[in-house]
Design a protein around this motif. Sequence first.
Motif, PDB file in Angstrom:
ATOM      1  N   LYS A 224       0.832  -1.211   0.000  1.00 47.38           N
ATOM      2  CA  LYS A 224       0.000   0.000   0.000  1.00 47.38           C
ATOM      3  C   LYS A 224       0.862   1.255   0.000  1.00 47.38           C
ATOM      4  CE  LYS A 224      -4.020   1.958   2.387  1.00 47.38           C
ATOM      5  NZ  LYS A 224      -4.960   1.796   3.541  1.00 47.38           N
ATOM      6  N   ALA A 225       2.034   1.182   0.645  1.00 40.20           N
ATOM      7  CA  ALA A 225       2.952   2.328   0.705  1.00 40.20           C
ATOM      8  C   ALA A 225       3.858   2.424  -0.532  1.00 40.20           C
ATOM      9  CB  ALA A 225       3.804   2.236   1.963  1.00 40.20           C
ATOM     10  N   GLY A 226       3.689   1.491  -1.469  1.00 38.58           N
ATOM     11  CA  GLY A 226       4.508   1.509  -2.679  1.00 38.58           C
ATOM     12  C   GLY A 226       5.910   0.960  -2.477  1.00 38.58           C
ATOM     13  N   LYS A 227       6.141   0.259  -1.369  1.00 40.31           N
ATOM     14  CA  LYS A 227       7.477  -0.265  -1.070  1.00 40.31           C
ATOM     15  C   LYS A 227       7.624  -1.744  -1.434  1.00 40.31           C
ATOM     16  CE  LYS A 227       8.163   2.994   2.742  1.00 40.31           C
ATOM     17  NZ  LYS A 227       8.412   3.157   4.205  1.00 40.31           N
ATOM     18  N   LEU A 228       6.560  -2.336  -1.936  1.00 43.64           N
ATOM     19  CA  LEU A 228       6.606  -3.727  -2.365  1.00 43.64           C
ATOM     20  C   LEU A 228       5.892  -3.827  -3.709  1.00 43.64           C
ATOM     21  CD1 LEU A 228       7.315  -6.721  -1.551  1.00 43.64           C
ATOM     22  CD2 LEU A 228       4.944  -6.883  -0.760  1.00 43.64           C
ATOM     23  N   ILE A 229       6.647  -4.104  -4.754  1.00 47.81           N
ATOM     24  CA  ILE A 229       6.104  -4.173  -6.105  1.00 47.81           C
ATOM     25  C   ILE A 229       6.070  -5.634  -6.536  1.00 47.81           C
ATOM     26  CG2 ILE A 229       6.292  -3.359  -8.477  1.00 47.81           C
ATOM     27  CD1 ILE A 229       5.900  -1.146  -6.374  1.00 47.81           C
TER      28      ILE A 229
END
Length: 398
Positions: A224-229
């Motif tokens: 959700k924080a964009g730190k796991l793609i």
Amino acid sequence: MTLHMPPRGGVLAFPPVPRDPGFGVYVHWPFCAAKCPYCDFNSHVRQKPIDQDRYAAAFEREIAEAARRSPGETVTSIFLGGGTPSLMEPATVGRILDAIAARWTVADGAEVTLEANPSSVEATRFRGYRAAGVNRVSLGVQALNDRDLRRLGRLHDVAQALGAIELARATFPRLSFDLIYARPEQTVAGWEAELTQAIELAADHLSLYQLTIEEGTAFHALHKAGKLIVPDGELSADLYEATQSLTASRGMPAYEISNHAVPGAESRHNLTYWRYGLYAGIGPGAHGRLMGEDGRHAIANEPLPETWLKMVEAWDSGAITDELLTETEQADELLLMGLRLTEGIDLARWRRLTGRDIDPESEAELRAHGMVERIGPDRLRATPAGMLVLDAVVADLA
């Protein structure tokens, strides 16, 4: 039934798995050494040692109560899941299996599976499980490279995983292990190389799961924080198709969306679920389907281990819900579970539950789009394309 592991690269011959769903007993050990960041299962980490004697006594009491509610059943499979059941002492496993055998008839050759993590594998403990009656182990390997094992929060490395596989092959008649794919930065070529190695290591069964981001997990917050793609839909589909193709070409075709086996080596216990059989759920958070005089009941247990323990000690059961399922609910569950299988669903059984046929217009539309197909006159299954969007297929048919 006695099975022996083949040499590396050998092939086991298995008798056909009976089509009858059977009756299973699922036992949930809820404790883990650490919580994996992708996991939304009912698993708990405790800093103090677990009183295994007290929990074993509670399992015995709940087994007795479940058997009282389902007299005359013959147990065809037992599954010790979790959590991390390989944190149990062999004596605890032995007490659980003895309690099941004391309360029900256990079929000759019944499948008895225990889930294990490579980080908690010990030769003496494995020999103890085998002596207690476990004849199949499912190892939570998850990846065959150290970088991704660290990303997945696993406590073992590849060397430990390989050692656990070798030990399991030497100790138990049957072995399965899990891998997760569609991981961050994973390519089709990289996954094919890893899967090829896994097939060489496997004896008869592999469970291959796409990474899903589940709400409430550490991975969900990172995503959700964009730190796991993670791979997008198109790449995920390519990875799935590569999985189906490679396993089929190597003699371990899919018999369910995420499960692959040498024909005849399918998980008997999981087939009981997918064929919509009956099963007792024992332990914190366990679910069951038992038949009463008034029909099929859906039962769910209290998930918090300490609360479940007190409930069982007071009332012999940790159930927090016990619902009589309507015919429509049963038919929907049969669809949801059965269409996961490559063998599909038995339409005659559907008619017995519902008193009607599958809606012909919905089926015709799905067949026109290549999502489902008939196997003979009385079985319906999802096609490979339909498996990719199975929730939508089930919704249309239900």
